[in-house]
Motif scaffolding. Sequence first.
Motif, PDB file in Angstrom:
ATOM      1  N   ALA A  47      12.395 -10.395   0.795  1.00 61.92           N
ATOM      2  CA  ALA A  47      13.060 -11.906   1.376  1.00 61.92           C
ATOM      3  C   ALA A  47      13.786 -12.410   0.458  1.00 61.92           C
ATOM      4  N   GLY A  48      12.793 -13.030  -0.915  1.00 59.48           N
ATOM      5  CA  GLY A  48      12.981 -13.665  -1.531  1.00 59.48           C
ATOM      6  C   GLY A  48      13.793 -13.197  -2.806  1.00 59.48           C
ATOM      7  N   TRP A  49      14.690 -12.255  -2.164  1.00 57.93           N
ATOM      8  CA  TRP A  49      15.463 -11.027  -3.360  1.00 57.93           C
ATOM      9  C   TRP A  49      16.789 -10.705  -2.971  1.00 57.93           C
TER      10      TRP A  49
ATOM     11  N   ARG B 116       4.108  -8.741  -7.003  1.00 53.18           N
ATOM     12  CA  ARG B 116       3.778  -8.932  -8.023  1.00 53.18           C
ATOM     13  C   ARG B 116       4.693  -9.177  -9.337  1.00 53.18           C
ATOM     14  N   THR B 117       6.227  -9.083  -9.333  1.00 53.82           N
ATOM     15  CA  THR B 117       7.228  -9.774 -10.105  1.00 53.82           C
ATOM     16  C   THR B 117       7.900 -11.217 -10.133  1.00 53.82           C
ATOM     17  N   GLY B 118       8.205 -11.578 -11.106  1.00 48.78           N
ATOM     18  CA  GLY B 118       8.358 -12.749 -11.383  1.00 48.78           C
ATOM     19  C   GLY B 118       9.199 -13.625 -11.518  1.00 48.78           C
ATOM     20  N   ARG B 119      10.642 -12.253 -12.019  1.00 53.39           N
ATOM     21  CA  ARG B 119      11.821 -12.662 -12.323  1.00 53.39           C
ATOM     22  C   ARG B 119      12.526 -11.318 -12.821  1.00 53.39           C
TER      23      ARG B 119
ATOM     24  N   VAL C 140       9.330  -0.488  -4.613  1.00 54.61           N
ATOM     25  CA  VAL C 140       9.854  -1.795  -4.485  1.00 54.61           C
ATOM     26  C   VAL C 140       9.659  -3.259  -4.268  1.00 54.61           C
ATOM     27  N   ALA C 141       9.433  -2.476  -2.564  1.00 59.27           N
ATOM     28  CA  ALA C 141       8.155  -3.924  -2.343  1.00 59.27           C
ATOM     29  C   ALA C 141       7.888  -4.630  -2.442  1.00 59.27           C
ATOM     30  N   GLY C 142       6.290  -3.280  -2.834  1.00 63.55           N
ATOM     31  CA  GLY C 142       5.294  -3.784  -3.348  1.00 63.55           C
ATOM     32  C   GLY C 142       5.107  -4.382  -5.088  1.00 63.55           C
TER      33      GLY C 142
ATOM     34  N   MET D 299       0.901  -1.218  -0.178  1.00 66.48           N
ATOM     35  CA  MET D 299       0.200   0.232   0.337  1.00 66.48           C
ATOM     36  C   MET D 299       0.575   1.147   0.179  1.00 66.48           C
ATOM     37  N   PRO D 300       0.802   1.910  -1.149  1.00 66.53           N
ATOM     38  CA  PRO D 300       1.867   3.098  -0.837  1.00 66.53           C
ATOM     39  C   PRO D 300       1.167   4.541   0.320  1.00 66.53           C
ATOM     40  N   THR D 301       2.721   4.522   0.727  1.00 64.49           N
ATOM     41  CA  THR D 301       2.526   5.192   1.556  1.00 64.49           C
ATOM     42  C   THR D 301       2.028   6.763   1.962  1.00 64.49           C
TER      43      THR D 301
END
Length: 233
Positions: free
Chosen positions: A208-210, A154-157, A148-150, A1-3
């Motif tokens: 965490a997965g990046w 929704r990004t796979g690669r 960037v986290a948001g 959610m945008p700040t």
Amino acid sequence: MPTTTYEARRGELLAYFDRTAAEAWARLTSDAPVSGIRATVRAGRERMRACLLSWLPADLRGTRVLDAGCGTGALAIDLARRGAEVVAVDLSPTLVSLARERAGRAPGPGRIAWLVGDMLDPALGCFEHVVAMDSLIHYRAQDVAAAVAGLAARTGRSLLFTFAPRTLPLAAMHAVGTLFPKRDRAPAIAPVAERRLRRLLAAAPGLAGWRIGRTQRIASGFYTSQALELVRR
């Protein structure tokens, strides 16, 4: 959610790029003659776009790519030429309309959906790759990391974005820029210390997965921007 600070800044950027500077921005991103200062910005942006494109596969057929903050559409057109299904979104209806006009018919084997809106809108869907070229350079470090986290959710690669690095030459240029008439000024760029940004990205739960991959700084006269690559582990 945008700040809340992201949303406030977003409103300022919409007012500037859709009304105050739409004509100047259209000229800057064309091949029309421009001033010496703007010529350095144009050259820097072209180099940055080439850099980001070099970090993506040459064949993007069958992949969905988000051009987050598409402006007048040059990057989206290049992505479509590689076969991508591009969602090109920008806050400014004026710039999106110009981008659609410049693209004309499908510029390659790919397709482009031109949309007016916020790049963080979940309704845009999911993507293999996201590119945000110079669309986060006006935001504070905390807001950049949150955005960037948001997007990463929704990004796979891969996720490629640029930020304004905190450097002494850039600070001096900003000081000079305040001498220009207000009508000629863009909303202030928010310089970000790379070390601090990396810490914020490392601490963001949504990342965490990046892992951080390549980085490249482009400096061309009055243009200084740094690209950063995030990839799935």
